[in-house]
Write a protein that holds these residues in place. Structure first.
Motif, PDB file in Angstrom:
ATOM      1  N   PRO A  64     -56.025 -45.903 -34.349  1.00 52.35           N
ATOM      2  CA  PRO A  64     -55.464 -44.597 -34.727  1.00 52.35           C
ATOM      3  C   PRO A  64     -53.941 -44.552 -34.570  1.00 52.35           C
ATOM      4  O   PRO A  64     -53.398 -45.055 -33.597  1.00 52.35           O
ATOM      5  N   GLY A  65     -53.296 -44.003 -35.557  1.00 49.44           N
ATOM      6  CA  GLY A  65     -51.836 -43.859 -35.543  1.00 49.44           C
ATOM      7  C   GLY A  65     -51.217 -44.492 -36.766  1.00 49.44           C
ATOM      8  O   GLY A  65     -51.822 -45.362 -37.408  1.00 49.44           O
ATOM      9  N   PRO A  66     -50.019 -44.062 -37.120  1.00 49.08           N
ATOM     10  CA  PRO A  66     -49.364 -44.554 -38.341  1.00 49.08           C
ATOM     11  C   PRO A  66     -49.216 -46.077 -38.409  1.00 49.08           C
ATOM     12  O   PRO A  66     -49.455 -46.663 -39.459  1.00 49.08           O
ATOM     13  N   SER A  67     -48.837 -46.722 -37.322  1.00 51.98           N
ATOM     14  CA  SER A  67     -48.648 -48.174 -37.396  1.00 51.98           C
ATOM     15  C   SER A  67     -49.982 -48.893 -37.580  1.00 51.98           C
ATOM     16  O   SER A  67     -50.067 -49.863 -38.333  1.00 51.98           O
ATOM     17  N   GLY A  68     -51.040 -48.413 -36.928  1.00 48.63           N
ATOM     18  CA  GLY A  68     -52.364 -49.015 -37.104  1.00 48.63           C
ATOM     19  C   GLY A  68     -52.871 -48.833 -38.522  1.00 48.63           C
ATOM     20  O   GLY A  68     -53.422 -49.757 -39.120  1.00 48.63           O
ATOM     21  N   TRP A  69     -52.660 -47.632 -39.066  1.00 47.87           N
ATOM     22  CA  TRP A  69     -53.102 -47.368 -40.441  1.00 47.87           C
ATOM     23  C   TRP A  69     -52.329 -48.234 -41.432  1.00 47.87           C
ATOM     24  O   TRP A  69     -52.904 -48.801 -42.348  1.00 47.87           O
ATOM     25  N   LEU A  70     -51.015 -48.311 -41.242  1.00 48.01           N
ATOM     26  CA  LEU A  70     -50.197 -49.109 -42.165  1.00 48.01           C
ATOM     27  C   LEU A  70     -50.583 -50.584 -42.111  1.00 48.01           C
ATOM     28  O   LEU A  70     -50.795 -51.212 -43.156  1.00 48.01           O
ATOM     29  N   LEU A  71     -50.682 -51.127 -40.904  1.00 44.63           N
ATOM     30  CA  LEU A  71     -51.029 -52.536 -40.776  1.00 44.63           C
ATOM     31  C   LEU A  71     -52.416 -52.836 -41.342  1.00 44.63           C
ATOM     32  O   LEU A  71     -52.637 -53.882 -41.942  1.00 44.63           O
ATOM     33  N   SER A  72     -53.334 -51.917 -41.158  1.00 47.55           N
ATOM     34  CA  SER A  72     -54.680 -52.130 -41.671  1.00 47.55           C
ATOM     35  C   SER A  72     -54.727 -52.042 -43.194  1.00 47.55           C
ATOM     36  O   SER A  72     -55.529 -52.719 -43.832  1.00 47.55           O
ATOM     37  N   ALA A  73     -53.864 -51.214 -43.797  1.00 44.71           N
ATOM     38  CA  ALA A  73     -53.866 -51.021 -45.252  1.00 44.71           C
ATOM     39  C   ALA A  73     -53.074 -52.083 -45.994  1.00 44.71           C
ATOM     40  O   ALA A  73     -53.227 -52.225 -47.208  1.00 44.71           O
ATOM     41  N   VAL A  74     -52.234 -52.851 -45.294  1.00 42.65           N
ATOM     42  CA  VAL A  74     -51.375 -53.838 -45.953  1.00 42.65           C
ATOM     43  C   VAL A  74     -52.155 -54.817 -46.843  1.00 42.65           C
ATOM     44  O   VAL A  74     -51.744 -55.059 -47.977  1.00 42.65           O
ATOM     45  N   PRO A  75     -53.274 -55.401 -46.384  1.00 43.05           N
ATOM     46  CA  PRO A  75     -53.953 -56.365 -47.265  1.00 43.05           C
ATOM     47  C   PRO A  75     -54.375 -55.770 -48.606  1.00 43.05           C
ATOM     48  O   PRO A  75     -54.119 -56.365 -49.659  1.00 43.05           O
ATOM     49  N   ALA A  76     -54.982 -54.598 -48.580  1.00 46.20           N
ATOM     50  CA  ALA A  76     -55.436 -53.983 -49.835  1.00 46.20           C
ATOM     51  C   ALA A  76     -54.254 -53.609 -50.718  1.00 46.20           C
ATOM     52  O   ALA A  76     -54.261 -53.866 -51.928  1.00 46.20           O
ATOM     53  N   LEU A  77     -53.222 -53.016 -50.139  1.00 52.65           N
ATOM     54  CA  LEU A  77     -52.055 -52.610 -50.930  1.00 52.65           C
ATOM     55  C   LEU A  77     -51.309 -53.814 -51.497  1.00 52.65           C
ATOM     56  O   LEU A  77     -50.883 -53.790 -52.656  1.00 52.65           O
ATOM     57  N   ALA A  78     -51.181 -54.864 -50.692  1.00 49.89           N
ATOM     58  CA  ALA A  78     -50.475 -56.070 -51.166  1.00 49.89           C
ATOM     59  C   ALA A  78     -51.225 -56.726 -52.317  1.00 49.89           C
ATOM     60  O   ALA A  78     -50.623 -57.119 -53.320  1.00 49.89           O
ATOM     61  N   PHE A  79     -52.527 -56.839 -52.185  1.00 51.55           N
ATOM     62  CA  PHE A  79     -53.294 -57.480 -53.243  1.00 51.55           C
ATOM     63  C   PHE A  79     -53.256 -56.659 -54.530  1.00 51.55           C
ATOM     64  O   PHE A  79     -53.050 -57.198 -55.620  1.00 51.55           O
ATOM     65  N   LEU A  80     -53.405 -55.333 -54.422  1.00 44.66           N
ATOM     66  CA  LEU A  80     -53.339 -54.489 -55.619  1.00 44.66           C
ATOM     67  C   LEU A  80     -51.956 -54.557 -56.259  1.00 44.66           C
ATOM     68  O   LEU A  80     -51.835 -54.665 -57.483  1.00 44.66           O
ATOM     69  N   GLY A  81     -50.912 -54.519 -55.430  1.00 40.14           N
ATOM     70  CA  GLY A  81     -49.554 -54.587 -55.974  1.00 40.14           C
ATOM     71  C   GLY A  81     -49.275 -55.901 -56.671  1.00 40.14           C
ATOM     72  O   GLY A  81     -48.728 -55.922 -57.778  1.00 40.14           O
ATOM     73  N   LEU A  82     -49.663 -57.006 -56.042  1.00 39.59           N
ATOM     74  CA  LEU A  82     -49.438 -58.312 -56.668  1.00 39.59           C
ATOM     75  C   LEU A  82     -50.307 -58.507 -57.906  1.00 39.59           C
ATOM     76  O   LEU A  82     -49.873 -59.112 -58.882  1.00 39.59           O
ATOM     77  N   SER A  83     -51.522 -57.999 -57.868  1.00 41.31           N
ATOM     78  CA  SER A  83     -52.394 -58.102 -59.049  1.00 41.31           C
ATOM     79  C   SER A  83     -51.756 -57.390 -60.229  1.00 41.31           C
ATOM     80  O   SER A  83     -51.691 -57.924 -61.336  1.00 41.31           O
ATOM     81  N   LYS A  84     -51.273 -56.202 -59.996  1.00 41.85           N
ATOM     82  CA  LYS A  84     -50.623 -55.436 -61.056  1.00 41.85           C
ATOM     83  C   LYS A  84     -49.380 -56.164 -61.555  1.00 41.85           C
ATOM     84  O   LYS A  84     -49.139 -56.252 -62.753  1.00 41.85           O
ATOM     85  N   LEU A  85     -48.610 -56.712 -60.632  1.00 34.98           N
ATOM     86  CA  LEU A  85     -47.399 -57.432 -61.002  1.00 34.98           C
ATOM     87  C   LEU A  85     -47.701 -58.636 -61.879  1.00 34.98           C
ATOM     88  O   LEU A  85     -47.093 -58.834 -62.931  1.00 34.98           O
TER      89      LEU A  85
END
Length: 179
Positions: free
Chosen positions: A101-122
């Motif tokens: 729980p907390g912003p840093s935990g949420w951000l770190l946990s979401a990085v894999p999904a966001l990175a893969f979606l961003g790179l896929s789109k790119l």
């Protein structure tokens, strides 16, 4: 030489996508599997968690590929875009649900999904098309010139069936003038 460099760059982008995809997939699949198992009835087999992870994590990739194909063919991308948003939302929900729980935990946990979606789109978006910058100025035809050879300036656009009416045709009534 230029085509060779572009090919190498393209292959490097795909290699980066596959590397990031592999690691992001491992993290995302694990998060979705853990979230599924934490919210499933007691006695649910581990296979169900992994099945849920595979389904929810591969749909965004299939949607991106379908969007690219349909755009090339000039088709509608509404439904695949809807699937992409839903599947990405589900994946991110799983990432956030298992995070500390907390912003840093949420951000770190979401990085894999966001990175893969961003790179896929790119990578899947393709190179932008370059539009020519030359400006073509049309020359008036003989019908568009007056007798002196000067171009006739176009007037306001006229719509079929409309007749211009002068303002004087609408006299002001005394009652309206007093307002």
């Amino acid at each position: 030489m230029k085509a060779s460099a572009e090919r190498i760059e393209g292959l490097l982008l795909v290699a980066i996508l596959l590397t990031v995809g592999g690691f992001a997939g491992a993290a995302s699949f694990t998060h979705v599997k853990d979230w599924t198992m934490a919210n499933s009835p007691a006695g649910t087999g581990e296979w169900f968690g992994w099945a849920n992870a595979v389904i929810s994590e591969l749909i965004p990739m299939a949607a991106l590929l379908t969007i690219r194909q349909r755009r090339r063919a000039g088709g509608s991308v509404g439904y695949p875009m809807f699937l992409l948003v839903c599947a990405a939302g589900l994946s991110l929900a799983a990432q956030l649900a298992v995070a500390k729980p907390g912003p840093s935990g949420w951000l770190l946990s979401a990085v894999p999904a966001l990175a893969f979606l961003g790179l896929s789109k790119l990578v899947l978006a393709g190179a932008p098309t370059v539009q020519p910058t030359a400006v073509v100025i049309p020359t008036p035809s003989a019908a568009e010139r007056d007798r002196a050879g000067e171009p006739i300036q176009p007037g306001p656009a006229k719509r079929a069936g409309l007749v211009p009416v002068p303002a004087a045709a609408f006299p002001i009534r005394p009652r309206e003038a007093a307002r």
